[in-house]
Design a protein around this motif. Structure first.
Motif, PDB file in Angstrom:
ATOM      1  N   ASP A  90     -17.046  15.129  40.284  1.00 50.74           N
ATOM      2  CA  ASP A  90     -17.381  14.043  39.354  1.00 50.74           C
ATOM      3  C   ASP A  90     -18.324  13.044  40.014  1.00 50.74           C
ATOM      4  O   ASP A  90     -18.240  12.763  41.218  1.00 50.74           O
ATOM      5  CB  ASP A  90     -16.109  13.304  38.937  1.00 50.74           C
ATOM      6  N   ALA A  91     -19.238  12.525  39.221  1.00 49.35           N
ATOM      7  CA  ALA A  91     -20.182  11.504  39.674  1.00 49.35           C
ATOM      8  C   ALA A  91     -20.466  10.571  38.514  1.00 49.35           C
ATOM      9  O   ALA A  91     -20.265  10.920  37.346  1.00 49.35           O
ATOM     10  CB  ALA A  91     -21.473  12.148  40.179  1.00 49.35           C
ATOM     11  N   LYS A  92     -20.952   9.387  38.831  1.00 53.62           N
ATOM     12  CA  LYS A  92     -21.254   8.403  37.799  1.00 53.62           C
ATOM     13  C   LYS A  92     -22.505   8.815  37.039  1.00 53.62           C
ATOM     14  O   LYS A  92     -23.541   9.136  37.633  1.00 53.62           O
ATOM     15  CB  LYS A  92     -21.461   7.026  38.422  1.00 53.62           C
ATOM     16  N   LYS A  93     -22.415   8.803  35.715  1.00 52.54           N
ATOM     17  CA  LYS A  93     -23.576   9.117  34.882  1.00 52.54           C
ATOM     18  C   LYS A  93     -24.604   7.999  35.024  1.00 52.54           C
ATOM     19  O   LYS A  93     -24.281   6.828  34.859  1.00 52.54           O
ATOM     20  CB  LYS A  93     -23.140   9.264  33.426  1.00 52.54           C
ATOM     21  N   PRO A  94     -25.870   8.340  35.340  1.00 53.46           N
ATOM     22  CA  PRO A  94     -26.873   7.288  35.528  1.00 53.46           C
ATOM     23  C   PRO A  94     -27.313   6.676  34.199  1.00 53.46           C
ATOM     24  O   PRO A  94     -27.180   7.292  33.141  1.00 53.46           O
ATOM     25  CB  PRO A  94     -28.027   8.026  36.200  1.00 53.46           C
ATOM     26  N   ALA A  95     -27.852   5.480  34.291  1.00 53.91           N
ATOM     27  CA  ALA A  95     -28.424   4.799  33.126  1.00 53.91           C
ATOM     28  C   ALA A  95     -29.893   4.540  33.410  1.00 53.91           C
ATOM     29  O   ALA A  95     -30.254   4.133  34.527  1.00 53.91           O
ATOM     30  CB  ALA A  95     -27.701   3.489  32.855  1.00 53.91           C
ATOM     31  N   PRO A  96     -30.776   4.756  32.446  1.00 49.06           N
ATOM     32  CA  PRO A  96     -32.208   4.585  32.704  1.00 49.06           C
ATOM     33  C   PRO A  96     -32.605   3.119  32.818  1.00 49.06           C
ATOM     34  O   PRO A  96     -32.146   2.281  32.035  1.00 49.06           O
ATOM     35  CB  PRO A  96     -32.862   5.243  31.488  1.00 49.06           C
ATOM     36  N   LYS A  97     -33.468   2.836  33.790  1.00 53.70           N
ATOM     37  CA  LYS A  97     -34.070   1.511  33.887  1.00 53.70           C
ATOM     38  C   LYS A  97     -35.182   1.400  32.838  1.00 53.70           C
ATOM     39  O   LYS A  97     -35.438   2.338  32.093  1.00 53.70           O
ATOM     40  CB  LYS A  97     -34.620   1.303  35.295  1.00 53.70           C
TER      41      LYS A  97
ATOM     42  N   ASN B 208     -38.345   1.607  32.787  1.00 54.55           N
ATOM     43  CA  ASN B 208     -39.446   2.576  32.764  1.00 54.55           C
ATOM     44  C   ASN B 208     -38.966   4.014  32.974  1.00 54.55           C
ATOM     45  O   ASN B 208     -39.766   4.893  33.285  1.00 54.55           O
ATOM     46  CB  ASN B 208     -40.474   2.231  33.848  1.00 54.55           C
ATOM     47  N   GLU B 209     -37.692   4.263  32.789  1.00 52.64           N
ATOM     48  CA  GLU B 209     -37.122   5.579  33.062  1.00 52.64           C
ATOM     49  C   GLU B 209     -36.628   6.268  31.794  1.00 52.64           C
ATOM     50  O   GLU B 209     -36.391   5.632  30.768  1.00 52.64           O
ATOM     51  CB  GLU B 209     -35.956   5.460  34.053  1.00 52.64           C
ATOM     52  N   ILE B 210     -36.454   7.587  31.915  1.00 50.15           N
ATOM     53  CA  ILE B 210     -35.824   8.370  30.857  1.00 50.15           C
ATOM     54  C   ILE B 210     -34.550   9.005  31.412  1.00 50.15           C
ATOM     55  O   ILE B 210     -34.466   9.332  32.594  1.00 50.15           O
ATOM     56  CB  ILE B 210     -36.765   9.474  30.323  1.00 50.15           C
ATOM     57  N   LEU B 211     -33.550   9.132  30.555  1.00 50.97           N
ATOM     58  CA  LEU B 211     -32.307   9.819  30.917  1.00 50.97           C
ATOM     59  C   LEU B 211     -32.395  11.242  30.389  1.00 50.97           C
ATOM     60  O   LEU B 211     -32.602  11.456  29.184  1.00 50.97           O
ATOM     61  CB  LEU B 211     -31.099   9.102  30.325  1.00 50.97           C
ATOM     62  N   ILE B 212     -32.260  12.211  31.285  1.00 51.56           N
ATOM     63  CA  ILE B 212     -32.398  13.624  30.925  1.00 51.56           C
ATOM     64  C   ILE B 212     -31.034  14.298  30.934  1.00 51.56           C
ATOM     65  O   ILE B 212     -30.298  14.202  31.935  1.00 51.56           O
ATOM     66  CB  ILE B 212     -33.331  14.347  31.913  1.00 51.56           C
ATOM     67  N   LYS B 213     -30.691  14.946  29.838  1.00 45.86           N
ATOM     68  CA  LYS B 213     -29.540  15.846  29.828  1.00 45.86           C
ATOM     69  C   LYS B 213     -30.034  17.159  30.429  1.00 45.86           C
ATOM     70  O   LYS B 213     -30.804  17.895  29.812  1.00 45.86           O
ATOM     71  CB  LYS B 213     -29.012  16.056  28.414  1.00 45.86           C
ATOM     72  N   VAL B 214     -29.633  17.416  31.650  1.00 50.25           N
ATOM     73  CA  VAL B 214     -30.212  18.516  32.429  1.00 50.25           C
ATOM     74  C   VAL B 214     -29.770  19.870  31.878  1.00 50.25           C
ATOM     75  O   VAL B 214     -28.576  20.105  31.665  1.00 50.25           O
ATOM     76  CB  VAL B 214     -29.834  18.383  33.918  1.00 50.25           C
ATOM     77  N   LYS B 215     -30.740  20.739  31.678  1.00 51.96           N
ATOM     78  CA  LYS B 215     -30.477  22.126  31.273  1.00 51.96           C
ATOM     79  C   LYS B 215     -30.682  23.080  32.448  1.00 51.96           C
ATOM     80  O   LYS B 215     -30.027  24.125  32.536  1.00 51.96           O
ATOM     81  CB  LYS B 215     -31.405  22.524  30.126  1.00 51.96           C
ATOM     82  N   ALA B 216     -31.617  22.734  33.342  1.00 50.28           N
ATOM     83  CA  ALA B 216     -31.904  23.566  34.511  1.00 50.28           C
ATOM     84  C   ALA B 216     -32.504  22.705  35.606  1.00 50.28           C
ATOM     85  O   ALA B 216     -33.137  21.676  35.335  1.00 50.28           O
ATOM     86  CB  ALA B 216     -32.870  24.689  34.142  1.00 50.28           C
ATOM     87  N   ALA B 217     -32.291  23.118  36.844  1.00 51.29           N
ATOM     88  CA  ALA B 217     -32.868  22.437  37.997  1.00 51.29           C
ATOM     89  C   ALA B 217     -33.241  23.496  39.022  1.00 51.29           C
ATOM     90  O   ALA B 217     -32.579  24.533  39.116  1.00 51.29           O
ATOM     91  CB  ALA B 217     -31.874  21.443  38.609  1.00 51.29           C
ATOM     92  N   SER B 218     -34.317  23.265  39.765  1.00 48.08           N
ATOM     93  CA  SER B 218     -34.702  24.272  40.755  1.00 48.08           C
ATOM     94  C   SER B 218     -34.628  23.707  42.161  1.00 48.08           C
ATOM     95  O   SER B 218     -34.711  22.495  42.378  1.00 48.08           O
ATOM     96  CB  SER B 218     -36.107  24.811  40.471  1.00 48.08           C
TER      97      SER B 218
END
Length: 323
Positions: free
Chosen positions: A15-22, A24-34
């Motif tokens: 478990d980790a804390k869900k980030p919040a966008p500043k 100038n940022e966007i919050l991405i629901k991650v589908k894939a990461a490389s």
């Protein structure tokens, strides 16, 4: 949310804390990461620029769907499919500077494919065109060409009009595959005569631009292979952080030796690099002309196993995590 987190017991899916966008940022629901090589250093407890240490979420790039945007973001909205370089990408959610992000082309590019592109695109376009000042008709050599970044680098060089593109790999099987990704001459740096082969391929002149992901023991051979007024761009040091340097050869050929990294760049600098890459490369990416092979896909919960697979150095192309 769940994420791959650095702990004193290694990388754990926890478990980790869900980030919040500043703003100038966007919050991405991650589908894939490389995965990238720098992830191995972070996973082992070392720092990579401003990130690292216990509690760090691993990952440098991801793709997914925008869930929320900061107050100053104008180019993205919830629901957009995006890819971006983003610290902490090995998680169910990640935030990214909107200036680093790209909308995924509407050409059936999958999230897995999209997750492989951001770091390679910005790194190699900047190395070749920004730092390397590549001009149409010049020759290019990519040291460490069988890495994901290297494979895209050769394609970018071709797309930008390089006359001949060369790549190195000390693995016979990988070297045999380089032609599929724009390589005109594949070289084995274990062969002490490889700089002579570069000169032969360039009519005796030597190569104009070298993007070096290896350094260590290849530095002097790079200068042997380089043309007078050639440019050598130091992108990575997988073969060693230190090595011999022939200062007289460097001066004789009047070589520009240029070091680059994103670790000390300001957000404004990174945004400018991303915009320049998009301007030059996005039509080719949308058309599917620039691509990266996926070696293996793991569930996000198996991030530690994926990192071990990368550390084993038996892969060709990108390693991807999926949520």
């Amino acid at each position: 949310m769940k994420a791959a987190v650095v702990t004193d017991k290694g990388v754990q899916f926890t478990d980790a804390k869900k980030p919040a966008p500043k703003a100038n940022e966007i919050l991405i629901k991650v589908k894939a990461a490389s995965l990238n090589r720098a992830d191995l250093a972070v996973a082992s407890g070392h720092r990579h620029g401003t990130i690292g240490g216990a509690g760090t979420i691993v990952g440098l790039e991801c793709a997914g769907e925008v869930e929320a945007v900061g107050a100053e973001v104008k180019d993205f909205k919830p629901g957009d499919r995006v890819m971006s370089s983003a610290a902490g990408g090995f998680a169910e959610y990640a935030v990214a500077d909107s200036g680093r992000a790209h909308k995924i082309p509407a050409n059936n590019m999958s999230y897995e494919q999209a997750a492989c592109m951001p770091v390679a695109v910005q790194t190699m376009h900047n190395a070749l065109v920004g730092a390397g000042r590549l001009k149409k008709g010049e020759s290019v050599l990519i040291q460490g060409a069988s890495s994901g970044v290297g494979l895209l680098g050769m394609q970018i060089a071709k797309h930008m009009g390089a006359s001949i593109v060369m790549g190195t790999s000390t693995n016979d099987g990988r070297r045999a595959k380089l032609a599929e990704f724009g390589c005109d001459l594949a070289l084995d740096t274990r062969d002490p005569k490889w700089p002579e082969k570069v000169k032969e391929a360039t009519g005796g002149k030597g190569v104009d631009v070298i993007v070096d992901q290896v350094s260590g023991g290849v530095m002097n051979a790079n200068m042997e292979a380089a043309a007078i007024l050639g440019r050598i761009v130091n992108v990575g040091r997988l073969g060693g952080m230190k090595g011999e340097f022939n200062f007289d050869l460097h001066a004789l050929k009047r070589i520009d030796y240029i070091g680059v990294t994103f670790r000390t760049r300001s957000p404004e600098e990174v945004r400018a690099i991303v915009q320049a890459a998009r301007k030059d490369l996005w039509p080719a990416i949308e058309a599917g002309k620039l691509h990266l092979p996926i070696d293996k896909t793991f569930p996000l919960a198996e991030a530690a196993e994926a990192l071990a697979h990368m550390k084993g150095n038996a892969h060709f192309g990108k390693i991807v995590l999926v949520t």
